[in-house]
Design a protein around this motif. Structure first.
Motif, PDB file in Angstrom:
ATOM      1  N   PHE A   9     -16.880  10.296 -13.971  1.00 34.10           N
ATOM      2  CA  PHE A   9     -17.607  11.049 -12.943  1.00 34.10           C
ATOM      3  C   PHE A   9     -16.710  12.118 -12.369  1.00 34.10           C
ATOM      4  CE2 PHE A   9     -15.911   7.265 -10.910  1.00 34.10           C
ATOM      5  CZ  PHE A   9     -15.228   7.779  -9.820  1.00 34.10           C
TER       6      PHE A   9
ATOM      7  N   PHE B 143     -18.154  17.535  -2.219  1.00 37.14           N
ATOM      8  CA  PHE B 143     -19.255  16.836  -1.557  1.00 37.14           C
ATOM      9  C   PHE B 143     -20.065  15.980  -2.519  1.00 37.14           C
ATOM     10  CE2 PHE B 143     -21.922  19.751  -3.686  1.00 37.14           C
ATOM     11  CZ  PHE B 143     -21.207  20.935  -3.709  1.00 37.14           C
ATOM     12  N   ALA B 144     -19.649  15.844  -3.785  1.00 35.99           N
ATOM     13  CA  ALA B 144     -20.469  15.123  -4.752  1.00 35.99           C
ATOM     14  C   ALA B 144     -19.617  14.611  -5.889  1.00 35.99           C
ATOM     15  CB  ALA B 144     -21.574  16.022  -5.303  1.00 35.99           C
ATOM     16  N   LYS B 145     -20.101  13.550  -6.524  1.00 37.08           N
ATOM     17  CA  LYS B 145     -19.413  12.981  -7.675  1.00 37.08           C
ATOM     18  C   LYS B 145     -20.388  12.906  -8.850  1.00 37.08           C
ATOM     19  CE  LYS B 145     -16.466  10.112  -4.787  1.00 37.08           C
ATOM     20  NZ  LYS B 145     -15.687  11.318  -4.450  1.00 37.08           N
ATOM     21  N   PRO B 146     -20.603  14.036  -9.534  1.00 37.14           N
ATOM     22  CA  PRO B 146     -21.559  14.019 -10.649  1.00 37.14           C
ATOM     23  C   PRO B 146     -21.217  12.916 -11.650  1.00 37.14           C
ATOM     24  CG  PRO B 146     -20.881  16.279 -10.174  1.00 37.14           C
ATOM     25  CD  PRO B 146     -20.028  15.381  -9.328  1.00 37.14           C
ATOM     26  N   ASP B 147     -22.234  12.242 -12.113  1.00 37.61           N
ATOM     27  CA  ASP B 147     -22.078  11.056 -12.938  1.00 37.61           C
ATOM     28  C   ASP B 147     -22.174  11.451 -14.409  1.00 37.61           C
ATOM     29  OD1 ASP B 147     -22.206   8.570 -14.129  1.00 37.61           O
ATOM     30  OD2 ASP B 147     -23.760   7.802 -12.815  1.00 37.61           O
TER      31      ASP B 147
ATOM     32  N   TYR C  51     -31.288  15.830  -7.214  1.00 39.23           N
ATOM     33  CA  TYR C  51     -32.343  15.749  -6.205  1.00 39.23           C
ATOM     34  C   TYR C  51     -32.092  16.858  -5.201  1.00 39.23           C
ATOM     35  CZ  TYR C  51     -34.836  13.913  -2.132  1.00 39.23           C
ATOM     36  OH  TYR C  51     -35.657  13.778  -1.039  1.00 39.23           O
TER      37      TYR C  51
ATOM     38  N   GLY D  75     -32.101  17.415  -0.203  1.00 36.14           N
ATOM     39  CA  GLY D  75     -31.097  17.346   0.862  1.00 36.14           C
ATOM     40  C   GLY D  75     -29.871  18.180   0.596  1.00 36.14           C
ATOM     41  N   LYS D  76     -29.955  19.049  -0.396  1.00 36.26           N
ATOM     42  CA  LYS D  76     -28.769  19.827  -0.740  1.00 36.26           C
ATOM     43  C   LYS D  76     -29.013  21.306  -0.490  1.00 36.26           C
ATOM     44  CE  LYS D  76     -27.210  16.488  -4.164  1.00 36.26           C
ATOM     45  NZ  LYS D  76     -28.462  15.676  -4.324  1.00 36.26           N
TER      46      LYS D  76
ATOM     47  N   GLN E 293     -24.793  23.955  -3.066  1.00 34.12           N
ATOM     48  CA  GLN E 293     -24.431  22.640  -3.598  1.00 34.12           C
ATOM     49  C   GLN E 293     -25.142  22.376  -4.929  1.00 34.12           C
ATOM     50  OE1 GLN E 293     -25.511  20.312  -0.133  1.00 34.12           O
ATOM     51  NE2 GLN E 293     -23.402  20.234   0.613  1.00 34.12           N
TER      52      GLN E 293
ATOM     53  N   ARG F 153     -37.551  18.722  -6.212  1.00 28.43           N
ATOM     54  CA  ARG F 153     -37.708  19.022  -4.785  1.00 28.43           C
ATOM     55  C   ARG F 153     -36.842  20.195  -4.300  1.00 28.43           C
ATOM     56  NH1 ARG F 153     -40.284  14.208  -2.607  1.00 28.43           N
ATOM     57  NH2 ARG F 153     -41.289  13.403  -4.475  1.00 28.43           N
TER      58      ARG F 153
ATOM     59  N   ASN G 292     -42.326   4.961  -4.888  1.00 30.51           N
ATOM     60  CA  ASN G 292     -42.415   5.508  -3.528  1.00 30.51           C
ATOM     61  C   ASN G 292     -43.461   6.631  -3.450  1.00 30.51           C
ATOM     62  OD1 ASN G 292     -41.840   5.902  -0.849  1.00 30.51           O
ATOM     63  ND2 ASN G 292     -39.706   6.520  -1.135  1.00 30.51           N
TER      64      ASN G 292
ATOM     65  N   ASN H 215     -43.468  10.083  -5.361  1.00 31.87           N
ATOM     66  CA  ASN H 215     -42.342  10.012  -6.284  1.00 31.87           C
ATOM     67  C   ASN H 215     -42.797  10.155  -7.739  1.00 31.87           C
ATOM     68  OD1 ASN H 215     -39.886   9.671  -7.457  1.00 31.87           O
ATOM     69  ND2 ASN H 215     -39.535   7.587  -6.723  1.00 31.87           N
TER      70      ASN H 215
ATOM     71  N   PHE I  74     -41.368  11.916  -9.947  1.00 28.79           N
ATOM     72  CA  PHE I  74     -40.183  11.811 -10.789  1.00 28.79           C
ATOM     73  C   PHE I  74     -39.908  10.359 -11.175  1.00 28.79           C
ATOM     74  CE2 PHE I  74     -35.686  10.643 -10.776  1.00 28.79           C
ATOM     75  CZ  PHE I  74     -35.273  11.274 -11.943  1.00 28.79           C
TER      76      PHE I  74
END
Lengths: 248, 248, 248, 248, 248, 248, 248, 248
Positions: H32, H37-41, H55, H58-59, H63, H83, H231, H234, H236
């Motif tokens: 990863f 601010f992120a840890k791409p997997d 997603y 929230g970014k 980002q 989104r 959800n 959702n 996706f």
């Protein structure tokens, strides 16, 4: 005092046989009773065409008995008692002549009358577990002078069972749709019928069903037009409204 | 395709003028449309006696326009559009002949018909803030061929204002009771009326009113019989049910 | 220690008969007790004019007994115990002289005093099922020195029953309105009365009544002014506030 | 029509100067107005001692103006308008002589009267963010003829700030406790005061405060006696009840 | 296996007395058990400094017994069982040596150790009804090696009772504040203390208390800083966290 | 007035240089301010070791400015303002020397101090969307004299990312776990750590996340011990509690 | 009637051995039964590949028996009854040959078949208290012809217990994740697995767990992809869906 | 690093061309990323067969861009962004080559691949207003290599529109049922289908629909077996699960 008795009284005033004051007194003082803990509404028959009904859930057996006797002594012929537990009935049954239906907890004093209107109220229910509500609705509707047809266990997960009754749905004058869980029956029936549909959510389900709230919300949010809703498990209320409509 | 058109077609089958297969095809293929994003229901008139209504809230102006034109081209005479914002109407109005009512967001294509039944639907509302819902109910009821009377601002906190209209309440064939806040109007009207009462909770209030939930719960828990409930602010649904009852 | 005892003590300080330190000690050490599991508030009489009340629901019979005896031994004349089950009372009754009222679960040690103020607290209640809360309010109000009138079973679905008591409503100094289900009584009474109305929602109902939340929300959202609300089934709290007002 | 005008009228009947029928007509027909969308209640002054108040939130500026003018033309001297946005006020202000308070959205037509009773209503508030509700309560109480004292920013997290005002709390005739977040102020004040406390939860907070529900629940569940509650942010309602009590 | 046992093992590797593979096997295979229905966590002592605790509520008496014996057989000296009903204890007590505390439903196998840290955990509770949670917290804290002081019945409605203990509040190293109803105690204590406050809402109350949600929301929305919250009635969790802090 | 200033004052009393009355006056009158709308708490530094913090969300820019200046004029060196919108900051920034952080809305007057304790507060956060809360917690913790480490985007759906930081988790003195959506991070971290974990649910999510309630409930119901919870998005509160613990 | 029986019938039509009308009749009239209170769905086997299942919770023992016998008499070989209390089973067991499993309340008529597909359904559960749901899922899955593996007590608070089974998670064809409390297990498993995960929240917990809602919300808000959710405690539903997937 | 790359590396170890330590490092350090601010997997492709998805809700646009570029630079060929508002896309589009779909807010970097499995995912939706969710599901499913069919506006109020597609329902390998309001579509489709149904409640409705909760509850309480739920809105998540199933 029903409408014709009232007319007689009013005519006596017009003819000078009774003073308005005395007449007023008769009407007023008889409009409702005053037992210690209750005020039976003797005029409901006059005002709304239906005699007083006793909601048994929050009353003791003694209170139910006193109100029933008070109503009988003021001339009511038939009394419907709802939500009466078997225990309460057991302690009442030697004191008053009442037919009791344990599945729904309904008690009836006097005879269920013959239907006094042509239309049929159709009760459709999603599952076997909805039977207590179905019975409450059915007995109430019959008590109020309606012809009733019922179809049980036609939940939408096996829609062919419901579609097999499409003619009954088309022919009913009013429909009561009873369902718990996701309450989808009301929407499907509402889409098939051209008569008013009264939806009764039931407290049947488990998990996130919230004692019937899931079905209630489904029915309130129904995408079908012509569907109105009563409280959870309120078979009585659905039948009362259906009867009003069926007698128009 | 209305009932008489259908009868003609069926008779042609009986007389050998049309094969069942062809007839089936005509019926089936005409029963609903297939625009990219919608399937207008051409048979609702036949099935339920009311033409397709367009719920405008979740649709773009373009989608509303396409569905309306599709319905018109399949023979529908009048179209009711509900919950259409002024912005959507503004971008539609040069494309289609529509009467728009901004208080409720109702748009009507074609003429409101004359009442085709005798009874009156009475709309009583608790306060001035309930007007958008009152107008939605009133226009829908008129669109569906009913005579409508409305009484506004008769909330129960000043009960003499409501009691001044007791004759209207007694004489109505169906009543729509519209109220926000604590929604007590439905219970009081339900106790006075002998006709069915359809209660519409409104999203009027503040604080712990939860967008109308307080009024909704009041109405579902009404101690008056003969009251059924539709969704919050659902003036359309109340009027639709009231119209079904008023046409019985 | 009531106000006059305190004044005596303070005068003794001014006159040099008691040192401030000793006086402080007397006041401080007597202001509340310290049983293992409770700190009875001996000064509430002084601070708020009402002796300590024992809320019985979360306490064992033994704990109730110990607190009551501790209060008696510190000079309290009358004790009100609320929400005490019949089981708890049964195991207490040989140990302490107490009058018990099973409908409400109220127990009273000592005598209910004569009213010490002129005004009347009127308790109006919607139905027979509200009686436990009515009794809790009535006994509390009498315990606190008030004259009480009660009218039961005047729910708004038969509004003529309520209107028959309009004079009582006009004449009361404070009104406690008790109702479950949709709780509409508070709004109607609030609109008729010119005195403060304290509304008590009750956990009476079924379906979407949420243990009294529907009535609570109705009362909080009342369109009538002059209505304030206490917790569900809190007859004690309503009577306590009503008594404060009635003694002004 | 206030009480003395009514007495004059009734005396005229007794003296034969006015027939009962005509008098009835005068009383009845003047009891409420009938603008298209509203029925101003001209008799509230008579019935409840307070003139009609206009709740501005759900009304357009035009509707507020029409009702206000209708009330003025029927003899009301002072009008209180609540929850009126600055935009509405801006479009009204050239049409009517009104004093506007932007923090609370209160508008007052006519003069705030001098206090006509001795007692003081004390308003205590937990934080600076509660000011809009405090102002609504304060202006309403003054409008209704009360002397008002206010203490702001005495939340329980710094309890010494509240305890510094213990004399004010002891001396007030009625207390309005205003708080958001956890609403603990009502319980602490309720424990210190010997006068009735009316608690107003406010929609101040963040996260799991649910628009004031957390404070509302705190106040309903207060362990202090003598606390009753009004709706979230309902400064008007609290002051109205407080004024009723303060005028006893 | 505690830290020193592990160090021995690791040293043996370094000294060549044990191969890494064998050591790995010892560590890995002993890290948790595998009873049919449970995997006791033998390494929690190592990982978190606290032995496995058995949450008794959802387990049968047999399951509790098997897990306890499995832990004992893997070297755990003391076991804490929470939320164990008296029935379960009754069927266990002849099989295992356990001290049982019925108020809280706590069972302890082995001895409560002496405190192994200097600070005191102060437990303050609003009322007598909170005792079950207080006891759960107190026994857990003692089980984990802490000195505990408790003060009960200091609810904020009689704030002088709480203020009398201000020195205890100032001197505590960690505070656990236990309260039901409106849960205001946490905010007041949070404002007085300079140490961390762990708030435990309890399911004490009636009406709109929602099984402790009202207190939970109060505590989450506390206007005092330094307050964190655990689940309703979670005396164990509060004490566990308090112990971690007290051992820093 | 900090502790040493107070000690000086008290010594002056003991030495007869200051009378107790004058000293009392100095202490009392300086304990909190009294701006029109706020009572800044000058003694919090003394009572709780932390200066007054200004919660900016419910205050106008003018109110924030006045309180800040009042605090500065009473000797506070550093001020933390939370939840201040960019608009408020824009209208403040020419009036006061403040460092502003737009992601979290934090403003700081004065310098962030050097850490005055050895331990590290570790902030772990599930996703990038949690950054505003992370920053609020981080700045608060630094403002209060702590060393802070942060690890972001280690949500449990990719658990290897979290396990890669297991040493940081083991070494931290206190941990703040920040997560929205299902909030599972707190439980996993709680199971790995042997230090106290303060969980902060965030209002990150969509659908049935209820503004952070889903994460809040997860954290309250955590199966891991040693986890306590603060309000949704309350980075400040978590850091405040963490700092208390870290300074023990 | 299963697929091969139907094919035989249809071939008879093609060969002229049976008229379409008679065939239609056979198919139609056998598609569902009509006991007084239920309409067993004989065609579900045909339509969905699974025989009718009897949900026992809302049915009396007599109703369960009648439906089971009706299904047996229409050729169903195996019947699964869910949520049947021990009392119901006790009154049934002499009438029908049924294997009963008290932990889950499952009853099975006929034999559990051998697996008829290769893949394994893995059931992982957080705690011992989840066993009733685990058993319901396991028996249902086996009844539907699947091979099942189960791993219990691998809650995320001791994540090493779960990671020890990473190979099982990687190798399963479908996974059912069962958890109460905070339900975090589903997210962690969802992040590790590359097969579909069906999450079952359970009603295990206390305090703010709301009968399983906290776990349900966690699972719906899972940050892991590939997770879908069924109702609280719905082990049957999870296994039914898992079986559909496992048979693809 | 996909599976074949990994195999190559592992073979190199076996062949002695790479030391285990170096290999470990390559695998570990690439699993990863670590942007601020992120840890791409990077290993999700390897672990779960699907590349990292962004997603977007929230970014910030920046980002999103950084994460996308980081993923591209580590070898990911296709990226799905969900989104993402039009504003964010507008500020991104000159920096990266992305196809944007405004109805759903989906952005795709790289090409949608050809279907790599035979089965079809059928998306059925109740109404036109559900289109954003339908598009999100459709594009996700295609991005993941599936063939998709969609049928829109087949709500259950006009059930003939749904029944016209019964063959499509029977033939689909997996079905995604999308509906708002009362969400009944999932139950009806679930009863007709023999393949797994993934239900997606949508936030379409008004009044008591609670942003999609009414549909969510309906779907969780579905009386049809084989329905699992994701959800609200959702699309996706539903498509992701459907794709996993479709690739078995």
């Amino acid at each position: 005092m029903d409408k014709s008795e009232l007319l007689t009284l009013l005519t006596e005033i017009a003819e000078g046989k009774t003073s308005p004051e005395i007449a007023l007194d008769k009407i007023e003082t008889k409009s409702f009773g005053n037992i210690d803990f209750a005020k039976p509404d003797y005029h409901r028959q006059l005002r709304q065409g239906v005699g007083e009904v006793i909601y048994g859930a929050g009353k003791t057996a003694e209170q139910i008995l006193k109100i029933a006797n008070d109503l009988l002594s003021h001339g009511q012929k038939r009394i419907l008692v709802t939500r009466m537990s078997e225990e309460k009935y057991a302690s009442l049954k030697t004191e008053i002549d009442m037919q009791y239906y344990p599945t729904s907890g309904i008690g009836i004093v006097g005879k269920i009358p013959k239907p006094n209107t042509d239309g049929t109220i159709l009760i459709v229910a999603a599952g076997t577990s909805d039977l207590p509500v179905v019975e409450e609705a059915e007995l109430t509707a019959k008590f109020l002078g309606n012809q009733v047809q019922r179809i049980v266990d036609v939940g939408v997960a096996g829609i062919h069972r419901l579609l097999a009754h499409i003619d009954d749905i088309k022919n009913a004058r009013v429909i009561i749709a009873v369902a718990g869980m996701e309450g989808a029956l009301a929407s499907v029936v509402g889409g098939l019928a051209s008569s008013p549909v009264i939806a009764v959510p039931t407290s049947v389900g488990y998990g996130a069903y919230f004692g019937g709230i899931s079905a209630l919300l489904s029915m309130l949010n129904s995408c079908a037009s012509g569907v109105s809703v009563v409280n959870i498990d309120n078979g009585f209320g659905a039948a009362y409204t259906a009867s009003l409509i069926n007698h128009m």
